[in-house]
Design a protein around this motif. Structure first.
Motif, PDB file in Angstrom:
ATOM      1  N   ARG A   1      74.862 -17.243 -56.346  1.00 57.50           N
ATOM      2  CA  ARG A   1      74.688 -18.255 -57.388  1.00 57.50           C
ATOM      3  C   ARG A   1      75.379 -17.834 -58.677  1.00 57.50           C
ATOM      4  NH1 ARG A   1      68.430 -20.449 -56.804  1.00 57.50           N
ATOM      5  NH2 ARG A   1      68.578 -21.017 -54.586  1.00 57.50           N
ATOM      6  N   SER A   2      75.722 -18.814 -59.471  1.00 64.11           N
ATOM      7  CA  SER A   2      76.400 -18.546 -60.739  1.00 64.11           C
ATOM      8  C   SER A   2      75.864 -19.455 -61.828  1.00 64.11           C
ATOM      9  CB  SER A   2      77.913 -18.767 -60.601  1.00 64.11           C
ATOM     10  OG  SER A   2      78.554 -18.670 -61.862  1.00 64.11           O
ATOM     11  N   ASP A   3      75.664 -18.881 -63.022  1.00 64.25           N
ATOM     12  CA  ASP A   3      75.348 -19.685 -64.192  1.00 64.25           C
ATOM     13  C   ASP A   3      76.576 -20.514 -64.581  1.00 64.25           C
ATOM     14  OD1 ASP A   3      72.911 -18.306 -64.331  1.00 64.25           O
ATOM     15  OD2 ASP A   3      73.761 -16.775 -65.660  1.00 64.25           O
ATOM     16  N   GLU A   4      76.332 -21.554 -65.356  1.00 58.20           N
ATOM     17  CA  GLU A   4      77.420 -22.367 -65.897  1.00 58.20           C
ATOM     18  C   GLU A   4      77.376 -22.336 -67.421  1.00 58.20           C
ATOM     19  OE1 GLU A   4      79.070 -27.006 -65.882  1.00 58.20           O
ATOM     20  OE2 GLU A   4      76.946 -26.581 -65.532  1.00 58.20           O
ATOM     21  N   ILE A   5      78.528 -22.151 -68.042  1.00 55.96           N
ATOM     22  CA  ILE A   5      78.714 -22.426 -69.460  1.00 55.96           C
ATOM     23  C   ILE A   5      79.789 -23.487 -69.568  1.00 55.96           C
ATOM     24  CG2 ILE A   5      79.613 -21.544 -71.646  1.00 55.96           C
ATOM     25  CD1 ILE A   5      78.230 -18.927 -71.121  1.00 55.96           C
ATOM     26  N   ALA A   6      79.421 -24.618 -70.154  1.00 61.21           N
ATOM     27  CA  ALA A   6      80.345 -25.729 -70.301  1.00 61.21           C
ATOM     28  C   ALA A   6      80.747 -25.873 -71.761  1.00 61.21           C
ATOM     29  CB  ALA A   6      79.704 -27.030 -69.811  1.00 61.21           C
ATOM     30  N   LEU A   7      82.000 -26.187 -71.990  1.00 58.37           N
ATOM     31  CA  LEU A   7      82.511 -26.463 -73.328  1.00 58.37           C
ATOM     32  C   LEU A   7      83.162 -27.837 -73.330  1.00 58.37           C
ATOM     33  CD1 LEU A   7      84.164 -23.004 -74.095  1.00 58.37           C
ATOM     34  CD2 LEU A   7      81.968 -23.847 -74.951  1.00 58.37           C
ATOM     35  N   ASN A   8      83.067 -28.520 -74.446  1.00 66.03           N
ATOM     36  CA  ASN A   8      83.614 -29.873 -74.564  1.00 66.03           C
ATOM     37  C   ASN A   8      85.029 -29.794 -75.119  1.00 66.03           C
ATOM     38  OD1 ASN A   8      84.225 -32.544 -75.093  1.00 66.03           O
ATOM     39  ND2 ASN A   8      82.211 -33.039 -75.911  1.00 66.03           N
ATOM     40  N   PRO A   9      86.071 -30.016 -74.283  1.00 64.77           N
ATOM     41  CA  PRO A   9      87.450 -29.853 -74.744  1.00 64.77           C
ATOM     42  C   PRO A   9      87.880 -30.906 -75.752  1.00 64.77           C
ATOM     43  CG  PRO A   9      87.424 -30.828 -72.560  1.00 64.77           C
ATOM     44  CD  PRO A   9      86.000 -30.455 -72.878  1.00 64.77           C
ATOM     45  N   GLU A  10      87.125 -31.982 -75.850  1.00 69.08           N
ATOM     46  CA  GLU A  10      87.478 -33.036 -76.797  1.00 69.08           C
ATOM     47  C   GLU A  10      87.450 -32.522 -78.233  1.00 69.08           C
ATOM     48  OE1 GLU A  10      86.542 -37.778 -77.102  1.00 69.08           O
ATOM     49  OE2 GLU A  10      84.866 -36.427 -76.792  1.00 69.08           O
ATOM     50  N   HIS A  11      86.678 -31.456 -78.479  1.00 67.46           N
ATOM     51  CA  HIS A  11      86.533 -30.932 -79.836  1.00 67.46           C
ATOM     52  C   HIS A  11      87.587 -29.888 -80.194  1.00 67.46           C
ATOM     53  CE1 HIS A  11      82.498 -32.684 -80.748  1.00 67.46           C
ATOM     54  NE2 HIS A  11      82.438 -32.725 -79.431  1.00 67.46           N
ATOM     55  N   PHE A  12      88.353 -29.394 -79.228  1.00 63.30           N
ATOM     56  CA  PHE A  12      89.227 -28.264 -79.497  1.00 63.30           C
ATOM     57  C   PHE A  12      90.266 -28.567 -80.569  1.00 63.30           C
ATOM     58  CE2 PHE A  12      88.682 -26.421 -74.920  1.00 63.30           C
ATOM     59  CZ  PHE A  12      87.351 -26.178 -75.202  1.00 63.30           C
ATOM     60  N   ALA A  13      90.778 -29.801 -80.602  1.00 66.99           N
ATOM     61  CA  ALA A  13      91.802 -30.150 -81.584  1.00 66.99           C
ATOM     62  C   ALA A  13      91.229 -30.316 -82.977  1.00 66.99           C
ATOM     63  CB  ALA A  13      92.515 -31.439 -81.159  1.00 66.99           C
ATOM     64  N   ALA A  14      89.909 -30.441 -83.100  1.00 68.20           N
ATOM     65  CA  ALA A  14      89.283 -30.687 -84.394  1.00 68.20           C
ATOM     66  C   ALA A  14      88.558 -29.464 -84.929  1.00 68.20           C
ATOM     67  CB  ALA A  14      88.295 -31.855 -84.280  1.00 68.20           C
ATOM     68  N   MET A  15      88.636 -28.341 -84.224  1.00 68.53           N
ATOM     69  CA  MET A  15      87.890 -27.147 -84.617  1.00 68.53           C
ATOM     70  C   MET A  15      88.819 -25.949 -84.746  1.00 68.53           C
ATOM     71  SD  MET A  15      84.555 -27.469 -82.096  1.00 68.53           S
ATOM     72  CE  MET A  15      83.695 -26.055 -82.833  1.00 68.53           C
ATOM     73  N   ALA A  16      88.536 -25.104 -85.732  1.00 71.38           N
ATOM     74  CA  ALA A  16      89.235 -23.830 -85.825  1.00 71.38           C
ATOM     75  C   ALA A  16      88.845 -22.971 -84.627  1.00 71.38           C
ATOM     76  CB  ALA A  16      88.871 -23.119 -87.127  1.00 71.38           C
ATOM     77  N   MET A  17      89.746 -22.067 -84.225  1.00 70.76           N
ATOM     78  CA  MET A  17      89.495 -21.285 -83.020  1.00 70.76           C
ATOM     79  C   MET A  17      88.229 -20.443 -83.149  1.00 70.76           C
ATOM     80  SD  MET A  17      92.121 -18.937 -80.811  1.00 70.76           S
ATOM     81  CE  MET A  17      92.458 -17.769 -82.121  1.00 70.76           C
ATOM     82  N   ARG A  18      87.947 -19.937 -84.341  1.00 66.60           N
ATOM     83  CA  ARG A  18      86.730 -19.152 -84.515  1.00 66.60           C
ATOM     84  C   ARG A  18      85.493 -19.988 -84.211  1.00 66.60           C
ATOM     85  NH1 ARG A  18      84.556 -16.090 -89.984  1.00 66.60           N
ATOM     86  NH2 ARG A  18      84.196 -18.228 -90.629  1.00 66.60           N
ATOM     87  N   ASP A  19      85.524 -21.270 -84.586  1.00 69.68           N
ATOM     88  CA  ASP A  19      84.388 -22.146 -84.312  1.00 69.68           C
ATOM     89  C   ASP A  19      84.279 -22.471 -82.823  1.00 69.68           C
ATOM     90  OD1 ASP A  19      83.538 -22.420 -87.051  1.00 69.68           O
ATOM     91  OD2 ASP A  19      85.293 -23.681 -87.359  1.00 69.68           O
ATOM     92  N   ILE A  20      85.424 -22.661 -82.156  1.00 68.79           N
ATOM     93  CA  ILE A  20      85.404 -22.907 -80.714  1.00 68.79           C
ATOM     94  C   ILE A  20      84.758 -21.722 -79.992  1.00 68.79           C
ATOM     95  CG2 ILE A  20      86.820 -23.214 -78.642  1.00 68.79           C
ATOM     96  CD1 ILE A  20      88.920 -24.563 -80.437  1.00 68.79           C
ATOM     97  N   LEU A  21      85.198 -20.522 -80.334  1.00 72.14           N
ATOM     98  CA  LEU A  21      84.695 -19.337 -79.635  1.00 72.14           C
ATOM     99  C   LEU A  21      83.275 -18.983 -80.054  1.00 72.14           C
ATOM    100  CD1 LEU A  21      87.896 -17.109 -79.481  1.00 72.14           C
ATOM    101  CD2 LEU A  21      86.991 -18.716 -77.788  1.00 72.14           C
ATOM    102  N   SER A  22      82.876 -19.356 -81.267  1.00 68.48           N
ATOM    103  CA  SER A  22      81.473 -19.133 -81.633  1.00 68.48           C
ATOM    104  C   SER A  22      80.567 -20.047 -80.817  1.00 68.48           C
ATOM    105  CB  SER A  22      81.264 -19.364 -83.133  1.00 68.48           C
ATOM    106  OG  SER A  22      81.275 -20.736 -83.486  1.00 68.48           O
ATOM    107  N   THR A  23      81.070 -21.229 -80.426  1.00 75.54           N
ATOM    108  CA  THR A  23      80.304 -22.096 -79.526  1.00 75.54           C
ATOM    109  C   THR A  23      80.127 -21.426 -78.166  1.00 75.54           C
ATOM    110  OG1 THR A  23      81.076 -24.105 -80.633  1.00 75.54           O
ATOM    111  CG2 THR A  23      80.232 -24.347 -78.387  1.00 75.54           C
TER     112      THR A  23
END
Length: 259
Positions: free
Chosen positions: A76-98
């Motif tokens: 079994r594996s856990d899932e971490i999902a990220l919403n790619p729709e936000h990547f263009a509107a966020m600084a990379m530090r904010d993306i990775l802090s998510t």
């Protein structure tokens, strides 16, 4: 002012990536590399491997789900999902802090005591602070540290900030952006200046850049963080719970009213 380097775009690579990667391999490998880096730097490599996915869940930057996937052989594996729709509107530090915000949920699932589904408890808040992210229900200083819908901000000079800088020093970048993202309805924690808007437009990402629009006919759902009572209403309401000493209802989600 922000530019594409701050937003995770470094020297452009060829379409297939530096090592002949496909778009899928490159996009997911970037986040797996980030996960492995932060796992070692912030969690002592205590987190098990995870299934990383991109999901466009409405009004969500990301989520964690324990043991969501199972291999045909039984692992079994856990899932971490990220919403790619936000990547263009966020600084990379904010993306990775998510990403790291969700990794704290994974840490708590395996090494702590999570509360009921979606509730961010004190143990989670303390771990967030320990790794350099300040929990806040509104993403600002002085916000509540626990609750149902929680945001955070980076503690300047803290462990996450230092680990992020170390990752950037390796040339790390987030290179694939959602071309059809409607930036007018996304959170924009970093300022989008005219030069960045032009760079995004050159990539075909131009809808509503630098604007904040409210859509007419949108209903919003609110929830009491204590008793879980829910109500629907228009945006920007201030609702207090009559059962829990006037606890303020929190925003849960919105939907278009097509009636």
């Amino acid at each position: 002012m922000a530019n594409l380097a701050e937003f995770g775009m470094h020297t452009p690579k060829t379409r297939s990536g530096a090592r002949g990667e496909t778009p899928t391999a490159e996009a997911y490998d970037e986040f797996e590399r980030a996960f492995n880096h932060f796992n070692g730097a912030l969690f002592g490599a205590a987190l098990p491997p995870v299934m990383l996915t991109f999901q466009r869940r409405n009004r969500s930057l990301g989520y964690f789900s324990r043991e969501r996937f199972v291999r045909r052989t039984g692992e079994r594996s856990d899932e971490i999902a990220l919403n790619p729709e936000h990547f263009a509107a966020m600084a990379m530090r904010d993306i990775l802090s998510t990403l790291v915000h969700e990794m704290v949920h994974q840490w708590q699932a395996h090494h702590g005591k999570p509360s009921r589904r979606t509730y961010h408890n004190r143990e989670w808040a303390e771990k967030m602070e320990a790794i350099g992210l300040q929990p806040s229900h509104n993403g600002e200083a002085g916000g509540r540290r626990t609750g149902e819908q929680m945001d955070h901000f980076v503690i300047e000079g803290g462990p996450f900030d230092q680990a992020f800088a170390a990752l950037c020093d390796t040339g790390f970048g987030v290179n694939w952006l959602d071309r059809l993202a409607d930036l007018s309805r996304l959170e924009q924690p970093a300022e989008i200046d005219e030069d960045l808007a032009a760079e995004l437009a050159a990539l075909g990402i131009a809808k509503g850049v630098g604007e904040t629009k409210k859509r007419a006919g949108t209903r919003v759902k609110y929830r009491c963080p204590k008793c879980g009572a829910q109500v629907w209403g228009k945006a920007d309401l201030m609702i207090l719970c009559g059962e829990d000493d006037g606890a303020a209802f929190e925003l849960v989600e919105a939907e278009d009213d097509k009636s």
